[in-house]
Design a protein around this motif. Structure first.
Motif, PDB file in Angstrom:
ATOM      1  N   GLY A  13       7.273  25.875  -6.094  1.00 14.73           N
ATOM      2  CA  GLY A  13       6.723  25.594  -7.410  1.00 14.73           C
ATOM      3  C   GLY A  13       7.825  25.430  -8.432  1.00 14.73           C
ATOM      4  N   GLY A  37       5.236  21.780 -18.498  1.00 13.75           N
ATOM      5  CA  GLY A  37       4.356  21.635 -17.346  1.00 13.75           C
ATOM      6  C   GLY A  37       4.752  22.516 -16.184  1.00 13.75           C
ATOM      7  N   GLU A  39       4.310  22.503 -11.549  1.00 14.02           N
ATOM      8  CA  GLU A  39       3.891  21.749 -10.371  1.00 14.02           C
ATOM      9  C   GLU A  39       4.084  22.572  -9.105  1.00 14.02           C
ATOM     10  OE1 GLU A  39       6.168  18.161 -10.592  1.00 14.02           O
ATOM     11  OE2 GLU A  39       7.911  19.068  -9.685  1.00 14.02           O
ATOM     12  N   LEU A  41       4.724  21.983  -4.890  1.00 11.01           N
ATOM     13  CA  LEU A  41       5.186  21.008  -3.905  1.00 11.01           C
ATOM     14  C   LEU A  41       4.979  21.572  -2.513  1.00 11.01           C
ATOM     15  CD1 LEU A  41       7.382  20.935  -6.460  1.00 11.01           C
ATOM     16  CD2 LEU A  41       8.178  19.046  -5.101  1.00 11.01           C
ATOM     17  N   ARG A  55       2.752  16.604  -4.077  1.00  8.52           N
ATOM     18  CA  ARG A  55       3.119  17.200  -5.355  1.00  8.52           C
ATOM     19  C   ARG A  55       1.896  17.190  -6.261  1.00  8.52           C
ATOM     20  NH1 ARG A  55       8.566  16.263  -8.470  1.00  8.52           N
ATOM     21  NH2 ARG A  55       9.159  16.198  -6.296  1.00  8.52           N
ATOM     22  N   LEU A  56       1.505  18.362  -6.735  1.00 10.47           N
ATOM     23  CA  LEU A  56       0.370  18.516  -7.630  1.00 10.47           C
ATOM     24  C   LEU A  56       0.888  19.139  -8.911  1.00 10.47           C
ATOM     25  CD1 LEU A  56      -2.704  18.483  -8.143  1.00 10.47           C
ATOM     26  CD2 LEU A  56      -2.766  20.764  -7.130  1.00 10.47           C
ATOM     27  N   GLY A  57       0.618  18.502 -10.045  1.00 15.38           N
ATOM     28  CA  GLY A  57       1.196  19.000 -11.281  1.00 15.38           C
ATOM     29  C   GLY A  57       0.288  18.885 -12.483  1.00 15.38           C
ATOM     30  N   TYR A  58       0.684  19.601 -13.505  1.00 20.39           N
ATOM     31  CA  TYR A  58       0.016  19.604 -14.803  1.00 20.39           C
ATOM     32  C   TYR A  58       1.095  19.553 -15.876  1.00 20.39           C
ATOM     33  CZ  TYR A  58      -2.055  21.475 -19.032  1.00 20.39           C
ATOM     34  OH  TYR A  58      -2.437  21.646 -20.333  1.00 20.39           O
ATOM     35  N   ALA A  59       0.866  18.754 -16.889  1.00 18.96           N
ATOM     36  CA  ALA A  59       1.806  18.684 -18.009  1.00 18.96           C
ATOM     37  C   ALA A  59       1.020  18.612 -19.319  1.00 18.96           C
ATOM     38  CB  ALA A  59       2.704  17.459 -17.879  1.00 18.96           C
ATOM     39  N   TYR A  70      -2.761  15.526 -15.665  1.00 19.79           N
ATOM     40  CA  TYR A  70      -2.703  16.018 -14.298  1.00 19.79           C
ATOM     41  C   TYR A  70      -2.178  14.900 -13.410  1.00 19.79           C
ATOM     42  CZ  TYR A  70      -5.865  19.502 -16.215  1.00 19.79           C
ATOM     43  OH  TYR A  70      -6.416  20.480 -16.977  1.00 19.79           O
ATOM     44  N   TYR A  71      -1.465  15.245 -12.347  1.00 21.74           N
ATOM     45  CA  TYR A  71      -0.981  14.212 -11.439  1.00 21.74           C
ATOM     46  C   TYR A  71      -0.885  14.753 -10.018  1.00 21.74           C
ATOM     47  CZ  TYR A  71       3.492  16.538 -12.325  1.00 21.74           C
ATOM     48  OH  TYR A  71       4.489  17.462 -12.463  1.00 21.74           O
ATOM     49  N   PHE A  72      -1.014  13.821  -9.080  1.00 17.06           N
ATOM     50  CA  PHE A  72      -0.882  14.113  -7.657  1.00 17.06           C
ATOM     51  C   PHE A  72      -0.037  13.004  -7.046  1.00 17.06           C
ATOM     52  CE2 PHE A  72      -2.331  13.431  -3.280  1.00 17.06           C
ATOM     53  CZ  PHE A  72      -1.996  14.666  -2.752  1.00 17.06           C
TER      54      PHE A  72
END
Length: 79
Positions: A13, A37, A39, A41, A55-59, A70-72
């Motif tokens: 992370g 943010g 994320e 991994l 990869r899953l993330g938040y910003a 949010y992104y993947f």
């Protein structure tokens, strides 16, 4: 199915901040944008040789027009 060649290599992370601006001419304090943010991994190996990264993330962007994001991502890692 229990012998599928998938190896979970690493779970990690990260917490990050991003500060920057794109400008022409002189740098102005009003053009600087700030974000924060986190994320997760997951690195895996498929078929004993093909590495992949999930990869899953938040910003969150603090400046206008910031907000939640949010992104993947799924792909082959660098290196």
């Amino acid at each position: 199915p229990w012998t599928l060649p998938v190896y979970f290599r690493r779970l990690s992370g990260a917490v990050f901040t991003d500060v920057g601006a794109a400008f022409f001419g002189t740098l102005d304090r009003e053009t600087v944008k700030v974000g924060l943010g986190a994320e997760l991994l997951l690195d895996i190996v498929i078929g004993y040789y093909q590495p992949l990264t999930f990869r899953l993330g938040y910003a969150y962007g603090f400046m206008d027009p910031g907000g939640h994001s949010y992104y993947f991502l799924f792909g082959v890692p660098f290196g």
